[in-house]
Design a protein around this motif. Structure first.
Motif, mmCIF file in Angstrom:
data_model
loop_
_atom_site.group_PDB
_atom_site.id
_atom_site.type_symbol
_atom_site.label_atom_id
_atom_site.label_comp_id
_atom_site.label_asym_id
_atom_site.label_seq_id
_atom_site.Cartn_x
_atom_site.Cartn_y
_atom_site.Cartn_z
ATOM 1 N N ALA A 5 0.808 -1.179 -0.123
ATOM 2 C CA ALA A 5 -0.142 -0.033 0.063
ATOM 3 C C ALA A 5 1.014 1.271 -0.036
ATOM 4 O O ALA A 5 0.295 2.321 -0.149
ATOM 5 C CB ALA A 5 -0.989 0.172 0.992
ATOM 6 N N GLY A 6 2.218 1.016 0.340
ATOM 7 C CA GLY A 6 2.996 2.312 0.364
ATOM 8 C C GLY A 6 3.594 2.641 -1.022
ATOM 9 O O GLY A 6 4.235 3.501 -1.212
ATOM 10 N N ALA A 35 -8.084 3.433 2.738
ATOM 11 C CA ALA A 35 -7.606 2.562 1.778
ATOM 12 C C ALA A 35 -6.119 2.164 2.093
ATOM 13 O O ALA A 35 -5.571 1.234 1.793
ATOM 14 C CB ALA A 35 -7.836 3.013 0.215
ATOM 15 N N LEU A 36 -5.288 2.890 2.518
ATOM 16 C CA LEU A 36 -3.862 2.788 2.859
ATOM 17 C C LEU A 36 -3.781 2.146 4.297
ATOM 18 O O LEU A 36 -2.704 1.761 4.544
ATOM 19 C CB LEU A 36 -3.105 4.079 2.759
ATOM 20 N N GLU A 37 -4.725 1.845 4.889
ATOM 21 C CA GLU A 37 -5.055 0.876 6.076
ATOM 22 C C GLU A 37 -4.170 1.715 7.193
ATOM 23 O O GLU A 37 -3.498 0.979 8.117
ATOM 24 C CB GLU A 37 -4.224 -0.510 6.040
ATOM 25 N N PHE A 130 3.835 13.403 8.214
ATOM 26 C CA PHE A 130 3.144 12.651 9.383
ATOM 27 C C PHE A 130 3.730 11.225 9.453
ATOM 28 O O PHE A 130 3.907 10.551 8.422
ATOM 29 C CB PHE A 130 1.624 12.491 9.063
ATOM 30 N N SER A 131 4.039 10.495 10.617
ATOM 31 C CA SER A 131 4.179 9.223 10.903
ATOM 32 C C SER A 131 2.848 8.762 10.569
ATOM 33 O O SER A 131 1.765 9.154 11.061
ATOM 34 C CB SER A 131 4.416 8.998 12.335
ATOM 35 N N ALA A 132 2.811 7.447 9.774
ATOM 36 C CA ALA A 132 1.456 7.046 9.318
ATOM 37 C C ALA A 132 1.725 5.251 9.423
ATOM 38 O O ALA A 132 1.618 4.696 8.102
ATOM 39 C CB ALA A 132 1.123 7.534 7.980
ATOM 40 N N ASP A 133 2.178 4.823 10.392
ATOM 41 C CA ASP A 133 2.203 3.306 10.242
ATOM 42 C C ASP A 133 0.750 2.650 10.197
ATOM 43 O O ASP A 133 -0.232 3.334 10.608
ATOM 44 C CB ASP A 133 2.762 2.983 11.785
ATOM 45 N N ARG A 134 1.017 1.503 9.443
ATOM 46 C CA ARG A 134 -0.255 0.879 9.109
ATOM 47 C C ARG A 134 -0.942 -0.011 10.268
ATOM 48 O O ARG A 134 -0.270 -0.135 11.356
ATOM 49 C CB ARG A 134 -0.014 -0.059 7.857
ATOM 50 N N THR C 14 -2.323 1.436 -4.490
ATOM 51 C CA THR C 14 -2.185 0.116 -4.518
ATOM 52 C C THR C 14 -2.282 -0.641 -3.281
ATOM 53 O O THR C 14 -2.038 -0.453 -2.207
ATOM 54 C CB THR C 14 -0.505 -0.093 -4.706
ATOM 55 N N ARG C 15 -3.064 -1.925 -3.461
ATOM 56 C CA ARG C 15 -3.300 -2.803 -2.354
ATOM 57 C C ARG C 15 -2.859 -4.263 -2.638
ATOM 58 O O ARG C 15 -2.892 -4.539 -4.138
ATOM 59 C CB ARG C 15 -4.971 -2.886 -2.142
ATOM 60 N N VAL C 16 -2.833 -5.250 -1.825
ATOM 61 C CA VAL C 16 -2.527 -6.355 -1.998
ATOM 62 C C VAL C 16 -4.020 -6.976 -2.373
ATOM 63 O O VAL C 16 -4.997 -6.366 -1.981
ATOM 64 C CB VAL C 16 -2.329 -7.201 -0.544
ATOM 65 N N ALA C 17 -4.116 -7.831 -3.249
ATOM 66 C CA ALA C 17 -5.278 -8.317 -3.987
ATOM 67 C C ALA C 17 -5.958 -9.168 -3.151
ATOM 68 O O ALA C 17 -6.592 -10.250 -3.618
ATOM 69 C CB ALA C 17 -5.130 -8.604 -5.451
ATOM 70 N N HIS C 18 -6.355 -8.750 -1.958
ATOM 71 C CA HIS C 18 -7.363 -9.682 -1.142
ATOM 72 C C HIS C 18 -8.571 -9.207 -1.599
ATOM 73 O O HIS C 18 -8.964 -8.104 -1.878
ATOM 74 C CB HIS C 18 -7.157 -9.487 0.451
ATOM 75 N N VAL C 19 -9.639 -10.169 -1.050
ATOM 76 C CA VAL C 19 -11.007 -9.729 -1.719
ATOM 77 C C VAL C 19 -11.650 -8.590 -0.838
ATOM 78 O O VAL C 19 -12.495 -7.926 -1.469
ATOM 79 C CB VAL C 19 -12.120 -10.980 -1.428
ATOM 80 N N ASP C 20 -10.772 -8.502 0.255
ATOM 81 C CA ASP C 20 -11.386 -7.268 1.113
ATOM 82 C C ASP C 20 -10.877 -5.768 0.746
ATOM 83 O O ASP C 20 -10.939 -4.783 1.556
ATOM 84 C CB ASP C 20 -11.336 -7.551 2.435
ATOM 85 N N ALA C 21 -10.087 -5.971 -0.452
ATOM 86 C CA ALA C 21 -9.220 -4.797 -0.784
ATOM 87 C C ALA C 21 -10.391 -3.779 -1.641
ATOM 88 O O ALA C 21 -9.996 -2.707 -1.862
ATOM 89 C CB ALA C 21 -8.134 -5.130 -1.615
ATOM 90 N N ALA C 22 -11.109 -4.469 -2.085
ATOM 91 C CA ALA C 22 -12.088 -3.774 -3.461
ATOM 92 C C ALA C 22 -12.998 -2.618 -2.568
ATOM 93 O O ALA C 22 -12.905 -1.556 -3.148
ATOM 94 C CB ALA C 22 -13.117 -4.747 -4.047
ATOM 95 N N LYS C 23 -13.498 -2.937 -1.210
ATOM 96 C CA LYS C 23 -14.215 -2.248 -0.738
ATOM 97 C C LYS C 23 -13.547 -0.619 -0.426
ATOM 98 O O LYS C 23 -14.163 0.505 -0.882
ATOM 99 C CB LYS C 23 -15.004 -2.763 0.478
#
Ligand SMILES: Nc1ncnc2c1ncn2[C@@H]1O[C@H](COP(=O)(O)OP(=O)(O)O)[C@@H](O)[C@H]1O
Ligand SMILES: Nc1ncnc2c1ncn2[C@@H]1O[C@H](COP(=O)(O)OP(=O)(O)O)[C@@H](O)[C@H]1O
Lengths: 144, 110, 144, 110
Positions: A5-6, A35-37, A130-134, C14-23
């Motif tokens: 995501a980064g 979306a970036l968690e 910003f610090s933005a750890d997931r 960009t995300r890992v393509a897990h099913v819960d990434a779509a939302k």
């Protein structure tokens, strides 16, 4: 943020600097960070800080009759940093810091951001780091 | 201490940002002496420094009129933004309505 | 979209393509489009189309045990167009179009987007072009 | 036509996307003959083609069991996504619960 995501995630938005532009820009940034968690409390704090910079641009930068643009640019940097720029092309208004109820905005920004720099040439450009750890666990890394 | 004591409630909702400055400034008005005031922010998700400045001004107005002020919050963000502004002790903040009302009615006996 | 809102606005995630990434990717795109003042029904339809491309990437592109990345890239083009790319680096799965309940996704995408192109070299890259006129009145143009 | 006729309700809520395929597939099950079925999507904001495929499969199951099916929707997006998929007539769609129930109970007299 997760490893993947980064990579190169960014959000860039330009609006006319009306007072009602700040809210949808905040919301777009909030959803981008989700979306970036980035964790919830961190997201909220970043929104508070960036919201102050946006509020300044729509309140102070322009003659309200002739507003110019306000630009939001957020992107990840490495795996634990979010950089956010708020620009306008107006005029920075120097003011007596001692005015009661004034000067709160930038104080809040400085309390939240790891670093803040403000450039007032040809408009106001606030850059916040910003610090933005997931959020949460470590099972999101890419198998590649 | 009277549980029946009257108080005035000013409720604000939603995202309190610069676009709502005029509306919020108008809501946070105090005419003169009277009952204690509860500012109910329990349904507020966001408040920027414009609104905090209005609240500080209102706090001074209330103090001048001798009216106690309590602020009811529902979201921890409001407390945090005050901290970041260095104003953690500027308002009597309550998460619990009952506690806020006790504080306001206690004021009348002091 | 307003005159200024069109200038260089973009969202890249960009995300890992897990099913819960779509939302969360849909939500980030929805908030981005709201900040661009794209009208509600148009936004909803774009989310429906892009949601199908995202669902395909998280469903079909990878071995679920070893998911790679899914990337969303949206940007304005001119004043009335939104371009959205959905990429993955997996393997396009050719399938009998006649399977019942299959093939709906791309049909929906084609019904909504002005143009759709799909490139299946080194992953699946779906490029969608949407008409995205802005909402409401005409008083948002920049005085400059 | 009986206003008292029984029917089965399957309610789904929220955003029905690929991540909920298994849950939705499990909810949309029909065991054999029985009362008519109302699929209540009145609190659904989003449904992707994975879910439409499950609904089409469920429609066949219901038909095979001789059970009438009505779909209650609350958001015009569901109707639009069916249109885009070329399936505008695949389901008996209702915005109004009363109309859906009338349709289901009418079925029993035919
Ligand atoms: N984008 C901007 N354009 C013009 N002036 C600005 C801008 N941002 C800040 N300023 C000036 O800096 C001052 C301090 O800003 P800030 O700390 O946010 O407090 P406040 O907005 O409450 O005054 C403002 O009052 C204004 O004079
Ligand atoms: N990103 C992708 N990666 C691999 N295969 C894909 C991808 N997108 C589509 N496909 C293939 O194309 C087919 C048709 O896709 P689509 O029309 O969306 O229908 P569905 O997903 O319901 O099968 C899929 O079944 C799959 O075989």
């Amino acid at each position: 943020m997760s490893d993947v995501a980064g990579v190169g995630s960014e959000l860039r938005l330009t609006r006319v600097a009306h007072v009602d532009a700040a809210k949808p820009l905040r919301h777009a940034l909030a959803a981008f960070m989700e979306a970036l968690e980035i964790g919830r409390e961190l997201r909220e704090d970043i929104i508070i800080a960036v919201g102050e910079a946006l509020a300044n641009a729509v309140e102070h930068a322009y003659d309200p009759e002739h507003p110019g643009s306000v630009e939001l640019y957020a992107r990840t940097s490495g795996h634990d940093t979010l950089l956010v720029d708020v620009y306008d092309r107006g005029r920075f208004v120097r003011r007596d810091e001692a005015t009661p109820g004034r000067g709160l905005g930038l104080r809040i920004v400085r309390a939240i951001a790891r670093t803040v720099s403000i450039d007032v040439n040809g408009g106001t450009h606030v850059r916040m780091e910003f610090s933005a750890d997931r959020d949460g666990g470590g099972d999101q890394s890419l198998a590649m | 201490m009277s549980e029946q004591s009257s108080y005035r409630v000013i409720s604000l909702r939603g995202e309190l940002d610069i676009s709502r400055k005029a509306e919020i400034g108008a809501a946070l008005q105090i005419a003169g002496p009277g009952p204690a005031v509860l500012v109910d922010l329990s349904d507020v998700q966001y408040a920027d420094s414009t609104i905090i400045a209005e609240m500080l001004r209102f706090r001074e107005d209330a103090r001048r009129c001798g009216r106690r002020l309590a602020v009811l919050i529902g979201d921890p963000r409001f407390r945090r933004v005050l901290q970041y502004a260095g104003l953690e002790s500027a308002f009597a903040l309550f998460e619990d309505r009952g506690a806020a009302l006790t504080y306001l009615s206690a004021a009348e006996t002091t």
